[in-house]
Design an enzyme around this catalytic site. Structure first.
Site, PDB file in Angstrom:
ATOM      1  N   SER A  15       0.832  -1.213   0.000  1.00 42.76           N
ATOM      2  CA  SER A  15       0.000   0.000   0.000  1.00 42.76           C
ATOM      3  C   SER A  15       0.864   1.258   0.000  1.00 42.76           C
ATOM      4  CB  SER A  15      -0.856  -0.052   1.278  1.00 42.76           C
ATOM      5  OG  SER A  15      -1.614   1.106   1.443  1.00 42.76           O
ATOM      6  N   TYR A 161       2.723   7.772  18.089  1.00 43.62           N
ATOM      7  CA  TYR A 161       3.281   7.827  16.722  1.00 43.62           C
ATOM      8  C   TYR A 161       4.573   8.648  16.697  1.00 43.62           C
ATOM      9  CZ  TYR A 161       3.167   8.483  11.611  1.00 43.62           C
ATOM     10  OH  TYR A 161       3.462   8.501  10.266  1.00 43.62           O
TER      11      TYR A 161
HETATM   12  N1  LIG Z   1       1.065   9.023   4.339  1.00 47.30           N
HETATM   13  C1  LIG Z   1       1.676   9.964   5.025  1.00 47.30           C
HETATM   14  O1  LIG Z   1       1.291  11.132   4.982  1.00 47.30           O
HETATM   15  C2  LIG Z   1       2.867   9.622   5.883  1.00 47.30           C
HETATM   16  C3  LIG Z   1       3.564  10.696   6.453  1.00 47.30           C
HETATM   17  C4  LIG Z   1       4.671  10.423   7.242  1.00 47.30           C
HETATM   18  C5  LIG Z   1       5.064   9.125   7.451  1.00 47.30           C
HETATM   19  N2  LIG Z   1       4.366   8.105   6.897  1.00 47.30           N
HETATM   20  C6  LIG Z   1       4.832   6.742   7.166  1.00 47.30           C
HETATM   21  O2  LIG Z   1       5.030   6.070   5.939  1.00 47.30           O
HETATM   22  C7  LIG Z   1       4.845   4.668   6.120  1.00 47.30           C
HETATM   23  C8  LIG Z   1       3.886   4.174   5.055  1.00 47.30           C
HETATM   24  O3  LIG Z   1       2.651   4.820   5.259  1.00 47.30           O
HETATM   25  P1  LIG Z   1       1.488   4.876   4.168  1.00 47.30           P
HETATM   26  O4  LIG Z   1       0.937   6.225   4.224  1.00 47.30           O
HETATM   27  O5  LIG Z   1       1.982   4.304   2.904  1.00 47.30           O
HETATM   28  O6  LIG Z   1       0.445   3.926   4.893  1.00 47.30           O
HETATM   29  P2  LIG Z   1      -0.378   2.658   4.390  1.00 47.30           P
HETATM   30  O7  LIG Z   1      -1.323   2.352   5.496  1.00 47.30           O
HETATM   31  O8  LIG Z   1      -0.880   2.880   3.019  1.00 47.30           O
HETATM   32  O9  LIG Z   1       0.743   1.518   4.318  1.00 47.30           O
HETATM   33  C9  LIG Z   1       1.308   0.934   5.464  1.00 47.30           C
HETATM   34  C10 LIG Z   1       1.477  -0.539   5.185  1.00 47.30           C
HETATM   35  O10 LIG Z   1       2.115  -1.138   6.333  1.00 47.30           O
HETATM   36  C11 LIG Z   1       1.551  -2.424   6.498  1.00 47.30           C
HETATM   37  N3  LIG Z   1       1.757  -2.922   7.863  1.00 47.30           N
HETATM   38  C12 LIG Z   1       1.175  -2.464   9.010  1.00 47.30           C
HETATM   39  N4  LIG Z   1       1.551  -3.227  10.048  1.00 47.30           N
HETATM   40  C13 LIG Z   1       2.398  -4.176   9.556  1.00 47.30           C
HETATM   41  C14 LIG Z   1       3.115  -5.256  10.140  1.00 47.30           C
HETATM   42  N5  LIG Z   1       3.030  -5.519  11.457  1.00 47.30           N
HETATM   43  N6  LIG Z   1       3.887  -6.020   9.340  1.00 47.30           N
HETATM   44  C15 LIG Z   1       3.970  -5.765   8.006  1.00 47.30           C
HETATM   45  N7  LIG Z   1       3.298  -4.771   7.384  1.00 47.30           N
HETATM   46  C16 LIG Z   1       2.525  -3.984   8.173  1.00 47.30           C
HETATM   47  C17 LIG Z   1       0.073  -2.234   6.175  1.00 47.30           C
HETATM   48  O11 LIG Z   1      -0.561  -3.462   5.902  1.00 47.30           O
HETATM   49  C18 LIG Z   1       0.130  -1.288   4.985  1.00 47.30           C
HETATM   50  O12 LIG Z   1       0.138  -1.994   3.760  1.00 47.30           O
HETATM   51  C19 LIG Z   1       4.340   4.499   7.557  1.00 47.30           C
HETATM   52  O13 LIG Z   1       5.426   4.141   8.381  1.00 47.30           O
HETATM   53  C20 LIG Z   1       3.853   5.888   7.918  1.00 47.30           C
HETATM   54  O14 LIG Z   1       3.916   6.118   9.287  1.00 47.30           O
HETATM   55  C21 LIG Z   1       3.275   8.323   6.117  1.00 47.30           C
END
Ligand SMILES: NC(=O)c1ccc[n+]([C@@H]2O[C@H](COP(=O)([O-])OP(=O)(O)OC[C@H]3O[C@@H](n4cnc5c(N)ncnc54)[C@H](O)[C@@H]3O)[C@@H](O)[C@H]2O)c1
Length: 255
Positions: A15, A161
């Site tokens: 994702s 977080y």
């Molecule tokens: N989207 C944003 O604005 C944003 C901003 C800053 C940081 N982030 C960070 O970026 C990363 C990705 O976020 P995203 O926005 O793509 O979120 P998302 O929810 O689309 O993707 C996160 C993925 O991590 C997987 N996941 C969760 N727990 C897991 C586990 N125990 N083992 C394996 N996989 C697991 C989920 O199934 C999901 O597919 C995260 O660490 C998030 O904190 C995102």
């Protein structure tokens, strides 16, 4: 390191940012293993990328599962040069919430996924990378953490977080220093607000309000822009032991 021919593991690859990184690297000639706890979306993500991608189910919080899955990925890809940690959860909640004080178990679960999960994957990747043939520059691998601007300007409701994302920043330099002996670089990216399923879960009003807080460009980041920075880190050997904000100059207010 060159991206063409690179052997990469991307956690959270089913994702959002992880999927975009895997797609971006594969389009430039890398071979990618997408790891995720979500099996259906993970398989679909790998299939949408094509023959250069495989999916392996892995819960990043389970130490033996991480080690086994990394070994399987290394066998399938014939080694590992790059790890991009994108698995994570948002873990939002006030310490003194509407339903009473936050449970320690809730806080610990966010730590387990975002922090311990990244540590376990870093360890498994470095253990494999240390055996790589070095490049002409002496490089054996690159490890990237996905932190967040919440590491620095955490909002109300982001205590758990922010703690995990600041810890990833804190781990970056000591890991880079330790792994320097093996030619393995460690970097963190601290994204601002990116348009992924994590953000899709927020109300449209909240999304619009978040976008309007970004000085320039005044919009949410595109996952592809995150993937571009991953590529820039991979190809530039002087980037090591540092966290880069990727945020359009946003500084998040208290709420
Ligand atoms: N989207 C944003 O604005 C944003 C901003 C800053 C940081 N982030 C960070 O970026 C990363 C990705 O976020 P995203 O926005 O793509 O979120 P998302 O929810 O689309 O993707 C996160 C993925 O991590 C997987 N996941 C969760 N727990 C897991 C586990 N125990 N083992 C394996 N996989 C697991 C989920 O199934 C999901 O597919 C995260 O660490 C998030 O904190 C995102």
């Amino acid at each position: 390191m060159n991206v063409a021919g690179l052997r990469a593991i991307v956690t959270g690859g089913a994702s959002g940012l992880g999927h975009a990184v895997a797609r971006h690297l594969a389009a430039r000639g890398a071979h990618v293993a997408l790891l995720d706890i979500q099996e259906g979306p993970g398989r679909a993500a790998a299939e949408s990328i094509g023959a250069a991608a495989i999916f392996l189910r892995c819960d990043v919080t389970a130490e033996s599962e991480v080690e086994e899955t990394f070994a399987r990925a290394a066998t399938a890809l014939d080694g590992i040069d790059l790890l991009v940690n994108c698995a994570g959860v948002i873990g939002a909640g006030r310490v003194l919430g509407r339903n009473g004080p936050m449970a320690g178990d809730f806080f610990a679960r966010v730590l387990q996924i975002n922090l311990l999960g990244t540590f376990l994957c870093d360890k498994a990747a470095a253990a494999l990378m240390q055996r790589n043939q070095p490049t002409a520059d002496g490089e054996r691998g690159v490890i990237i953490h996905t932190s967040s601007v919440a590491a620095f300007d955490g909002q109300i409701g982001q205590v758990a977080y922010s703690a995990t994302k600041a810890a990833l920043v804190g781990m970056t330099l000591p890991l880079a220093r330790e792994f320097a002996a093996f030619g393995i670089r460690v970097m963190s990216i601290a994204p601002g607000i990116f348009h992924t399923p994590m953000v899709d879960g927020m109300t449209p009003e909240l999304q619009a309000s978040l976008a309007s807080q970004v000085p320039f460009p005044a919009r949410l980041g595109k996952p592809e822009e995150y993937a571009q920075l991953v590529e820039a880190i991979v190809v530039n050997p002087m980037l090591n032991g540092e966290t880069i904000r990727l945020d359009g100059a946003v500084r998040l207010p208290p709420k």
